[in-house]
Design an enzyme around this catalytic site. Structure first.
Site, mmCIF file in Angstrom:
data_model
loop_
_atom_site.group_PDB
_atom_site.id
_atom_site.type_symbol
_atom_site.label_atom_id
_atom_site.label_comp_id
_atom_site.label_asym_id
_atom_site.label_seq_id
_atom_site.Cartn_x
_atom_site.Cartn_y
_atom_site.Cartn_z
ATOM 1 N N LEU A 72 0.858 -1.177 0.000
ATOM 2 C CA LEU A 72 0.000 0.000 0.000
ATOM 3 C C LEU A 72 0.897 1.231 0.000
ATOM 4 O O LEU A 72 1.917 1.257 0.701
ATOM 5 C CB LEU A 72 -0.904 0.035 1.232
ATOM 6 C CG LEU A 72 -1.988 -1.047 1.340
ATOM 7 C CD1 LEU A 72 -2.756 -0.887 2.646
ATOM 8 C CD2 LEU A 72 -2.934 -0.994 0.154
ATOM 9 N N ASP A 73 0.523 2.240 -0.762
ATOM 10 C CA ASP A 73 1.280 3.483 -0.740
ATOM 11 C C ASP A 73 1.347 4.021 0.682
ATOM 12 O O ASP A 73 0.449 3.779 1.505
ATOM 13 C CB ASP A 73 0.624 4.534 -1.644
ATOM 14 C CG ASP A 73 0.831 4.232 -3.121
ATOM 15 O OD1 ASP A 73 1.728 3.437 -3.437
ATOM 16 O OD2 ASP A 73 0.087 4.796 -3.943
ATOM 17 N N ARG A 74 2.379 4.782 0.955
ATOM 18 C CA ARG A 74 2.599 5.301 2.312
ATOM 19 C C ARG A 74 1.368 6.011 2.867
ATOM 20 O O ARG A 74 1.004 5.836 4.033
ATOM 21 C CB ARG A 74 3.784 6.273 2.299
ATOM 22 C CG ARG A 74 4.174 6.787 3.680
ATOM 23 C CD ARG A 74 5.087 7.988 3.568
ATOM 24 N NE ARG A 74 4.377 9.106 2.944
ATOM 25 C CZ ARG A 74 4.937 10.282 2.661
ATOM 26 N NH1 ARG A 74 6.215 10.472 2.909
ATOM 27 N NH2 ARG A 74 4.227 11.247 2.116
#
Length: 684
Positions: A72-74
């Site tokens: 998952l993106d930050r």
């Protein structure tokens, strides 16, 4: 003795409530926004994988193995799955590669209008400048049902080659589905459904059938619905990116039974959808304490690094608590209240904030009251602005040391509005330390000399530290002495910076690295300075003192100076000084100083590098460390800072020799009362 970093319960390895499900094969977590799945840098400790492994070890797990199959993106929160046994990898990898894993996201958007409540987005994604992506509408629908979900092609291969489970983690998007690139870019397919709409605001359910970099964000932006809180793709300002991984469905690797792991969207989604003006202080002490703890969680990487005992826990509206900052110094907190006195419009409730801070577990809490107009402060040590003792709990020693990247700095929490160090410059001091080896360094508006301490620790061969305040410059000498700096090579000077620079240029002085961090406004007996109108002239004087191949670190925290304007000032100043700038680089702020949503950071920092004689003006050309002074520029010898200027030794400033335009010395005793620092507006 340097106090330990207190409040360790604020920075646990991993919160147990983040674990959604766990068995012998899998562990599924609810990842918070702002935390990377897997850090690309080896020395990072604040990503999910590193923290979860530390938690498992601390819990006594015999094996902290985590197989990484998705990312998952930050800034995206939500469901994230790992395997706990290598034997489970094959099944999970096969499902991700075969596009049988179903992922469901929730996103907040504005301007949904009369669009169809359901639809399918088909685009070709191509790279765009700055690490972003660009979506090109796919011509001709009809293929959207073909083998959906190969977003993780290649994930789960971590065991080929033995023990390589982390190498390439999160690469599921980098080349996934290369068979779909024939149309120019990678094919991205996402199905959406309207969940709820209130006025112009809406929540969408998203089901990606491919897994490209930034897929959901760039596809929604391409149809005029950028996700709220996504500045990269034009989303409306929000405290965070309002994108959440709400559900993950797959077959359990051991039993084969269908499994679904869910995480409801955080409260921020409903709050945004309601569009009600939120008062973060209306919930009283418990609500403010909760917001402070959430902000502290985002500082895990700084707090747990082990070499820093002073940091910012709360940074105003950037952490959801406008007009308040909370700084941690060892075992004590310093709360700053901005904007006015108690009860004035926009002023935070003093007792609520202080009680909430005290409940975090510090030994004591100090308070600093910072009116909107700093000019109303005649004496920054008055009790109404800066009580000398803690207002909650125990007072700290009058003077003690804190650590920043392993370097000691003296602080005084009860001595006026300033404490002795500006925490927002932590990463810039680290950069100075890295650049200083063999260099001759000049630190202007030096306050207590923190940049000089960093330069000396980095191996600077000589330095000159200049500030107009006798108390500040004595403090700087103490900081350097604590580091064991040779006073003959590392000189401190009490002087008004403008005339000092002019005299230094006339004397032919040259420096390899210059730090220019003036206050937004300053007044001495002979001059007035405003960064808005005078920074360009000041920078031109500094550029004239740069040796060939030298660097200038220029900073301002004046909120009225935009970053673009600041860079323009520096370019014009370099031209005026006759300097050939080969690189001008914007520097990011520390992670504990997030900007208010939709606004620029209060601190603008630029590192400008000038060319050496005969060197091509190539962007990125390295500066010459330890470059020799220009012809006619004598090297600093002994305690001489410049022609006609004597160094200050100990806590006493030596009056200027003939021809040196120093400011008048402060009254005796000022050194022990602390620096009469010119006012700095902003959130420092």
């Amino acid at each position: 003795m340097i106090p330990r970093l207190a409040l360790s319960e604020l920075f646990p390895d991993f919160h147990p409530e983040w674990i959604l499900a766990e068995d012998e094969d899998l562990i599924v977590v609810d990842k918070p926004a702002g935390m990377s799945t897997h850090a690309p840098e080896a020395d990072r400790i604040d990503d999910v994988v590193t923290r979860l492994r530390a938690f498992l070890r601390g819990r006594g797990a015999a094996d902290d193995y985590l197989g990484i199959h998705q990312r998952l993106d930050r800034d995206t929160s939500g469901v994230l799955l790992f395997t706990r046994r290598r034997e489970a990898n094959a099944s999970v990898a096969r499902q991700f590669e075969g596009r049988t894993v179903q992922k469901t996201y929730v996103a907040a958007v504005s301007g949904f209008g009369d669009r169809a409540p359901r639809g399918t987005l088909r685009h070709r994604l191509v790279p765009a400048p700055g690490g972003a992506m660009r979506a090109i509408a796919e011509a001709g629908a009809g293929r959207e049902d073909r083998g959906g979900g190969r977003e993780d092609r290649g994930a789960g291969r971590e065991d080929r080659g033995g023990g390589r489970e982390d190498r390439g983690a999160g690469r599921e998007d980098r080349g996934a589905g290369r068979e779909d690139r024939g149309g120019g870019g990678a094919l991205a397919i996402t199905r959406y459904r309207l969940l709820e709409r209130r006025g112009d605001r809406a929540l969408l359910e998203l089901r990606p059938e491919t897994g490209r970099t930034h897929q959901l964000r760039v596809q929604l932006a391409a149809i005029g619905l950028p996700i709220v809180g996504d500045p990269v793709y034009g989303g409306a300002p929000a405290p965070r990116l309002l994108l959440h991984a709400a559900e993950l469905r797959l077959d359990h690797p051991s039993t084969g039974a269908a499994a679904a792991y869910r995480s409801p969207p955080p409260a921020a989604f409903e709050a945004w959808l309601a569009a009600a003006p939120a008062d973060p202080y209306a919930g009283g002490v418990e609500a403010v304490e909760r917001a402070m703890r959430e902000a502290a969680e985002r500082r895990y990487g700084v707090a747990r690094a082990g070499d820093t005992t002073a940091l910012r826990l709360v940074h105003g509206a950037g952490d959801g608590l406008p007009s308040v900052s909370v700084d941690l110094y060892g075992e004590h907190l310093v709360v700053s209240l901005f904007g006015g006195g108690e009860g004035e419009p926009g002023a935070p409730p003093r007792d609520v904030v202080l009680d909430a801070a005290h409940r975090l577990g510090a030994k004591g809490v100090y308070v600093k009251v910072r009116p909107k107009h700093a000019s109303v402060i005649v004496d920054a040590r008055r009790e109404e602005f800066a009580p000398r003792h803690a207002v909650r709990g125990e007072s700290a020693p009058e003077e003690f040391a804190v650590l920043e990247h392993g370097l000691p700095f003296k602080v005084r929490l009860g001595d006026g509005l300033s404490t002795g160090i500006f925490l927002d410059q932590r990463e810039n001091r680290r950069r100075v330390r890295e650049l200083a080896r063999g260099a001759r360094v000049l630190n202007l508006f030096a306050y207590t000399g923190a940049f000089t301490v960093a330069a000396v620790a980095g191996g600077a061969r000589e330095s000159v530290t200049v500030d107009v305040s006798r108390g500040a410059i004595a403090w700087a000498r103490d900081n350097l002495d604590a580091l064991g700096a040779d006073p003959a090579a590392h000189v401190v000077v009490e002087a008004d910076v403008f005339p000092w620079l002019k005299a230094a240029a006339q004397a032919g002085q040259r420096f390899d690295l210059i730090v220019l961090d003036p206050p937004s406004f300053a007044t001495t007996k002979k001059s007035r300075f405003s960064a808005a109108s005078d920074f360009g002239a000041l920078a031109a004087l500094a550029f004239r003192l740069l040796a060939p191949g030298g660097r200038l670190l220029a900073c301002t925290n004046h909120r009225g100076i935009a970053r673009a304007r600041f860079r323009r000032h520096l370019h014009e100043a370099a031209r005026e000084a006759g300097c050939d700038v080969v690189q001008m680089k914007d520097l990011p702020d520390p992670v504990d100083f997030p900007s208010e949503p939709g606004t620029e950071s209060h601190l603008k920092s630029v590192l400008a590098s000038v060319g050496a004689p005969g060197a091509p003006a190539v962007k990125g050309a390295p500066a010459v460390k330890g470059a020799p002074a220009m012809k006619g520029a004598p090297a600093m010898k002994g305690a001489q800072a410049m022609k006609g200027a004597q160094a200050m030794k100990g806590a006493q400033a030596v009056r200027a020799a003939k021809g040196a335009p120093f400011a008048r010395a402060a009254k005796p005793g000022g050194a022990r009362k602390g620096p009469a620092r010119p006012s700095r507006r902003g959130a420092r």
